[in-house]
Design a protein around this motif. Structure first.
Motif, PDB file in Angstrom:
ATOM      1  N   VAL A  33       0.836  -1.199   0.000  1.00  0.00           N
ATOM      2  CA  VAL A  33       0.000   0.000   0.000  1.00  0.00           C
ATOM      3  C   VAL A  33       0.876   1.256   0.000  1.00  0.00           C
ATOM      4  O   VAL A  33       0.612   2.214  -0.732  1.00  0.00           O
ATOM      5  CB  VAL A  33      -0.970  -0.005   1.206  1.00  0.00           C
ATOM      6  N   ARG A  34       1.938   1.245   0.797  1.00  0.00           N
ATOM      7  CA  ARG A  34       2.838   2.401   0.854  1.00  0.00           C
ATOM      8  C   ARG A  34       3.572   2.597  -0.471  1.00  0.00           C
ATOM      9  O   ARG A  34       3.772   3.724  -0.910  1.00  0.00           O
ATOM     10  CB  ARG A  34       3.847   2.249   1.988  1.00  0.00           C
ATOM     11  N   MET A  35       3.980   1.500  -1.082  1.00  0.00           N
ATOM     12  CA  MET A  35       4.653   1.594  -2.370  1.00  0.00           C
ATOM     13  C   MET A  35       3.721   2.219  -3.409  1.00  0.00           C
ATOM     14  O   MET A  35       4.125   3.109  -4.160  1.00  0.00           O
ATOM     15  CB  MET A  35       5.115   0.207  -2.820  1.00  0.00           C
ATOM     16  N   GLN A  36       2.470   1.773  -3.417  1.00  0.00           N
ATOM     17  CA  GLN A  36       1.493   2.327  -4.356  1.00  0.00           C
ATOM     18  C   GLN A  36       1.224   3.789  -4.032  1.00  0.00           C
ATOM     19  O   GLN A  36       1.130   4.634  -4.927  1.00  0.00           O
ATOM     20  CB  GLN A  36       0.196   1.517  -4.319  1.00  0.00           C
ATOM     21  N   GLY A  37       1.098   4.101  -2.749  1.00  0.00           N
ATOM     22  CA  GLY A  37       0.840   5.482  -2.329  1.00  0.00           C
ATOM     23  C   GLY A  37       1.963   6.430  -2.718  1.00  0.00           C
ATOM     24  O   GLY A  37       1.715   7.556  -3.158  1.00  0.00           O
ATOM     25  N   ALA A  38       3.201   5.996  -2.559  1.00  0.00           N
ATOM     26  CA  ALA A  38       4.349   6.823  -2.931  1.00  0.00           C
ATOM     27  C   ALA A  38       4.347   7.092  -4.435  1.00  0.00           C
ATOM     28  O   ALA A  38       4.593   8.220  -4.878  1.00  0.00           O
ATOM     29  CB  ALA A  38       5.654   6.151  -2.512  1.00  0.00           C
TER      30      ALA A  38
END
Length: 99
Positions: A72-77
């Motif tokens: 999720v963080r990778m996608q958010g970044a």
């Protein structure tokens, strides 16, 4: 060590396409079936045409290990980097809390 802010963060699909799925050695159709998503959905994520949703992040974390939040963080970044370059904020004021 600081990250170059001009460099786009990797889309999670790139990690799947370049590193994870080749290392597993299973066909993409089988991976998609095991994840419970369509083959096309997996292909779209790997082609960076679709984001990794929180639901898919949970499935990826279960299959490959780790935590859903990593995906999720990778996608958010990735999404935030693109939004910061696409959204015109010149008319939005910066507000500060009263002291």
């Amino acid at each position: 060590m600081t990250r170059n802010s001009d460099r786009c963060p990797s889309h999670p699909g790139a990690l799947l396409r370049e590193d994870i799925i080749p290392a597993i050695g299973k066909p993409k159709t089988e991976i998609a079936a095991l994840l419970g998503i369509s083959r096309q959905h997996l292909y779209d994520i790997m082609a960076e045409k679709k984001p990794v949703s929180p639901e898919v992040a949970v499935r990826l974390a279960k299959m490959f290990g780790g935590a859903p939040l990593v995906w999720v963080r990778m996608q958010g970044a990735y999404d935030a980097w693109h939004a910061a370059r696409a959204v015109d904020v010149s008319g939005v004021p910066t507000l500060f809390a009263a002291e």
